[in-house]
Every structure is written in C-alpha cells, then in structure tokens.
Design a protein around this motif. Structure first.
Motif, PDB file in Angstrom:
ATOM      1  N   ALA A   9      10.260   8.115   1.003  1.00  0.00           N
ATOM      2  CA  ALA A   9       8.818   8.404   1.078  1.00  0.00           C
ATOM      3  C   ALA A   9       8.237   8.607  -0.311  1.00  0.00           C
ATOM      4  O   ALA A   9       7.133   8.133  -0.616  1.00  0.00           O
ATOM      5  CB  ALA A   9       8.590   9.639   1.947  1.00  0.00           C
ATOM      6  N   ARG A  10       8.970   9.300  -1.170  1.00  0.00           N
ATOM      7  CA  ARG A  10       8.496   9.499  -2.553  1.00  0.00           C
ATOM      8  C   ARG A  10       8.417   8.167  -3.291  1.00  0.00           C
ATOM      9  O   ARG A  10       7.476   7.925  -4.050  1.00  0.00           O
ATOM     10  CB  ARG A  10       9.417  10.475  -3.295  1.00  0.00           C
ATOM     11  CG  ARG A  10       9.359  11.907  -2.792  1.00  0.00           C
ATOM     12  CD  ARG A  10       9.990  12.876  -3.775  1.00  0.00           C
ATOM     13  NE  ARG A  10      11.401  12.608  -3.995  1.00  0.00           N
ATOM     14  CZ  ARG A  10      12.378  13.109  -3.246  1.00  0.00           C
ATOM     15  NH1 ARG A  10      12.091  13.890  -2.205  1.00  0.00           N
ATOM     16  NH2 ARG A  10      13.643  12.846  -3.526  1.00  0.00           N
ATOM     17  N   ARG A  11       9.394   7.298  -3.072  1.00  0.00           N
ATOM     18  CA  ARG A  11       9.368   5.994  -3.725  1.00  0.00           C
ATOM     19  C   ARG A  11       8.208   5.137  -3.226  1.00  0.00           C
ATOM     20  O   ARG A  11       7.566   4.426  -4.005  1.00  0.00           O
ATOM     21  CB  ARG A  11      10.696   5.274  -3.487  1.00  0.00           C
ATOM     22  CG  ARG A  11      11.857   5.863  -4.260  1.00  0.00           C
ATOM     23  CD  ARG A  11      13.132   5.128  -3.964  1.00  0.00           C
ATOM     24  NE  ARG A  11      14.247   5.673  -4.741  1.00  0.00           N
ATOM     25  CZ  ARG A  11      15.520   5.361  -4.540  1.00  0.00           C
ATOM     26  NH1 ARG A  11      15.834   4.511  -3.587  1.00  0.00           N
ATOM     27  NH2 ARG A  11      16.465   5.896  -5.277  1.00  0.00           N
ATOM     28  N   ALA A  12       7.954   5.208  -1.927  1.00  0.00           N
ATOM     29  CA  ALA A  12       6.838   4.434  -1.380  1.00  0.00           C
ATOM     30  C   ALA A  12       5.513   4.913  -1.957  1.00  0.00           C
ATOM     31  O   ALA A  12       4.627   4.118  -2.277  1.00  0.00           O
ATOM     32  CB  ALA A  12       6.834   4.541   0.146  1.00  0.00           C
ATOM     33  N   GLU A  13       5.369   6.216  -2.116  1.00  0.00           N
ATOM     34  CA  GLU A  13       4.148   6.778  -2.686  1.00  0.00           C
ATOM     35  C   GLU A  13       3.995   6.342  -4.139  1.00  0.00           C
ATOM     36  O   GLU A  13       2.897   5.981  -4.587  1.00  0.00           O
ATOM     37  CB  GLU A  13       4.191   8.305  -2.601  1.00  0.00           C
ATOM     38  CG  GLU A  13       2.939   8.991  -3.119  1.00  0.00           C
ATOM     39  CD  GLU A  13       1.694   8.609  -2.311  1.00  0.00           C
ATOM     40  OE1 GLU A  13       0.598   8.575  -2.909  1.00  0.00           O
ATOM     41  OE2 GLU A  13       1.830   8.354  -1.099  1.00  0.00           O
ATOM     42  N   ALA A  14       5.108   6.358  -4.874  1.00  0.00           N
ATOM     43  CA  ALA A  14       5.057   5.918  -6.268  1.00  0.00           C
ATOM     44  C   ALA A  14       4.706   4.437  -6.357  1.00  0.00           C
ATOM     45  O   ALA A  14       3.973   4.008  -7.251  1.00  0.00           O
ATOM     46  CB  ALA A  14       6.400   6.190  -6.951  1.00  0.00           C
ATOM     47  N   ALA A  15       5.207   3.641  -5.394  1.00  0.00           N
ATOM     48  CA  ALA A  15       4.897   2.205  -5.387  1.00  0.00           C
ATOM     49  C   ALA A  15       3.415   1.983  -5.136  1.00  0.00           C
ATOM     50  O   ALA A  15       2.786   1.131  -5.765  1.00  0.00           O
ATOM     51  CB  ALA A  15       5.736   1.500  -4.319  1.00  0.00           C
ATOM     52  N   ARG A  16       2.858   2.740  -4.199  1.00  0.00           N
ATOM     53  CA  ARG A  16       1.420   2.603  -3.929  1.00  0.00           C
ATOM     54  C   ARG A  16       0.607   2.987  -5.153  1.00  0.00           C
ATOM     55  O   ARG A  16      -0.428   2.372  -5.452  1.00  0.00           O
ATOM     56  CB  ARG A  16       1.032   3.462  -2.726  1.00  0.00           C
ATOM     57  CG  ARG A  16       1.450   2.863  -1.389  1.00  0.00           C
ATOM     58  CD  ARG A  16       0.818   3.611  -0.237  1.00  0.00           C
ATOM     59  NE  ARG A  16       1.347   4.955  -0.108  1.00  0.00           N
ATOM     60  CZ  ARG A  16       2.419   5.263   0.631  1.00  0.00           C
ATOM     61  NH1 ARG A  16       3.065   4.310   1.284  1.00  0.00           N
ATOM     62  NH2 ARG A  16       2.857   6.493   0.715  1.00  0.00           N
ATOM     63  N   ALA A  17       1.067   3.999  -5.861  1.00  0.00           N
ATOM     64  CA  ALA A  17       0.347   4.419  -7.064  1.00  0.00           C
ATOM     65  C   ALA A  17       0.371   3.328  -8.124  1.00  0.00           C
ATOM     66  O   ALA A  17      -0.572   3.176  -8.900  1.00  0.00           O
ATOM     67  CB  ALA A  17       0.950   5.711  -7.618  1.00  0.00           C
TER      68      ALA A  17
END
Length: 368
Positions: free
Chosen positions: A94-102
């Motif tokens: 989930a943290r990686r997905a959020e970083a990817a969206r950013a």
C-alpha cells in the motif's frame, strides 16, 4: 526491499561465505530466477522502449537478451513468478502504491508487486518461444526458488533481493547481467550460518531485526547491535527481555510469529510436482512475436538470434547415406517465412535480408 543491510553485514561478518565467479562457472547448472525482480529491472533500469502501439516493451527486450545470454553460456534458467502476496506484506504494498501515485507512474510495475496480467502474459509467451520453463509460485517467488534449490532441482536462486536466504535458498547469486564479462556474487547459506554461528531460525530472527518486507523494525536497534544481542541472547524474545522498551519500542501490529512462519514455513509450489524441460528456441515464433506483434526492431532480433545460432556447438558431420537432390539439401531462410515489404527502405530491406539469411539452425532448418 528485501532484508535491509543484510548483504553488507554478511560481507563484514562472514566474508568467506561470499564469492565472485564469472558467469561461465555456472555452465550446465540450473538457475531459478525471480521473474518479477528481473522484469522490474528491465522496466526501470533500461531506457524506455515504446513500440508503434505506444507499449513499453523494454521488459521484453531485456528478457530476450538476458535469457539468450544465459543459454549461450550453457546455463538452464527457470523463471518463477510471484503469486498472491502474503497478508503481512499488504501494508508495504500500500505504501509503494501511494508512492507510485505520487510519482504519477502507477501504470508501471514496482518491485515485489504482482505484474499486470498483459505484461506477464507477454513474458510467458516470450519464454515459451525461447524454450525456457517458468513456474507459478502460490505466494512469494523467492520462497519457491528456495524450495527448488533445497530439493536439488535447481542449483541456486538468482535475485537482487536477499530474502531468498531466510527462505532457505542454499545459494544466492546477485548482479546477473547480459554483459559479456559478467561476474556474479554468490552467497552460501551454509557458510553464512557457520561463520555467524547461528541456526537457520536464529538467522531468520536476525533478518527480522534488520528489517524485512513483512514488519517494521524495532526502533534504534541498528545492524551491529542487533547481531550482538542475538549472539548474546539467542532469540528475539530473550532480547526483548533485556532491552529498554522505552528506548527500543516495538513497531505497531508487530506479528513476530507470523513473520517467522512466512520465512520458515512458506507457501511454495511443490518441487515434486514441477517438471522442468528446455527446448531449442522457436526462431520463427520469436521473430513473429517480437518483430511482427510487438514491433521490436526486426533486424536486431534476427542478428541476436543469428549470434545465438553461431554460438551453438556444431553437430558431427554425418556420413551421406545416398545422394539427395539440390532442393532437398537446400538451407531454408527466414525470409521464406516472413516476406520483406516492398515499401521498406532499401537499406532496411538489405539489413533485414542479411540478418535473415544467416539465421539457420545447426542442421540447416529453421526451428518451427
């Protein structure tokens, strides 16, 4: 991410367990590769290659070149694909997905995440044409790689992540590449355990203390101190009884037993049910798929396949049984399968024809 700082710690505390070998050292060996990690490298480390349909095909080019390089060196690769990530890994993903969206690159696959279905299907198709087997892991690919090593079906695991060691892979190699003078770094798990004077269970505890994908770290407990405390007390439970909980608070939702089970009793594909077979590459299929479907540069594909052919040992010359007609003995060319467009530029047609003319198998027939 893997295990934070584990490679450096091993090199410092158990240097004899790490060796460097030229790739040729692994001739006639079977190597299990973590497919997701390799494809992630191709997508992120290589320049982006976009075909006429707007697809990023850098992963296909990387997989094509690296796999042929391994085959040319007499190595039999098997690629292992991730299955469903463990529940304990979901916070990290989930943290990686959020970083990817950013970063606005959510369409790209990220390390240790499941590959998008179309991208994965393309990789499986390419491996099938290359004649290389692949395995579907039920969960983490490194765990199934380790199980294949322990069963004797493969010699070692090839991945940049160090997770394969706490999963129990007896050998791990890193820095695998398609460079002509490639040297890899090999870690020997039995030697690591001997030099650190640890059991596999204690080594897993060390990896948890260093930081892994499945739980947070104990605060202010660095690598050197974690190793010292584990050597002194033997288990994480004993360490917790001998450190200040105010100075070293546990991370939130810390499931120590759950993480241990993931490493020591992982869900893996049954090695006894896996049959590994390698075939000669399907040259016609490779050109059709890479050049005609995925629009990779056809001349480059043909030249690379020609190099692979030329590297193959030539069969012993058989004694002629009886005369054959000139037509029966004629070597077929790739152009007989794929016609060259009349509208192509003469230089392109010439390069394509030269590459196709040299693409023959060791008996003189195109593999179909």
């Amino acid at each position: 991410m893997g295990i934070t700082g584990l490679a450096d710690m091993i090199k410092e505390e158990a240097a004899e367990a790490v060796s460097s070998f030229p790739l040729e050292q692994y001739r006639d060996r079977v190597i299990a590769l973590d497919a997701s990690i390799a494809i992630y490298q191709f997508r992120m480390a290589m320049p982006k290659i976009v075909n006429r349909n707007g697809e990023n095909i850098s992963h296909l080019q990387g997989l094509f070149y690296r796999t042929l390089h391994l085959l040319e060196n007499g190595i039999r690769p098997v690629f292992v694909f991730d299955g469903r990530p463990p529940d304990l890994k979901q916070p990290l993903l989930a943290r990686r997905a959020e970083a990817a969206r950013a970063r606005r690159d959510a369409a790209e696959p990220h390390q240790a995440e499941n590959l998008p279905r179309p991208l994965r299907q393309d990789c499986e198709t390419l491996l099938a044409y290359l004649g290389v087997p692949y395995v579907q892991a039920p969960a983490e690919a490194e765990a199934t790689c380790a199980a294949l090593v322990k069963s004797g079906k493969v010699w070692c695991t090839a991945t940049e992540d160090m997770d394969a060691l706490p999963f129990g892979s007896l050998r791990l190699i890193r820095h695998l590449s398609s460079k002509r003078n490639c040297e890899v770094e090999e870690f020997s798990l039995p030697d690591i355990l001997q030099k650190l004077e640890m059991t596999q269970e204690q080594f897993v505890d060390l990896c948890i203390l260093l930081g892994c994908d499945y739980c947070g770290k104990i605060r202010r407990l660095g690598p050197k101190k974690a190793l010292m405390l584990l050597r002194q007390h033997g288990t994480i439970e004993q360490i917790l009884q001998n450190i200040d909980p105010q100075k070293h608070p546990l991370p939130d939702n810390w499931d120590l037993e759950g993480v241990r089970r993931l490493f020591l009793q992982p869900e893996v594909a049954d090695p006894g049910q896996i049959r590994l077979e390698w075939r000669d590459p399907d040259l016609e299929g490779l050109v059709r798929f890479l050049a005609h479907e995925k629009y990779m540069n056809e001349s480059r594909v043909c030249r690379r396949l020609q190099r692979w052919q030329e590297a193959q040992p030539q069969p012993e010359e058989a004694q002629p049984q009886q005369p054959v007609s000139p037509e029966a003995g004629r070597q077929r060319r790739l152009g007989e399968f794929f016609s060259v467009s009349k509208r192509a530029h003469p230089e392109v047609r010439g390069a394509r024809a030269r590459a196709q003319a040299g693409l023959r198998d060791r008996q003189g027939h195109i593999l179909g």
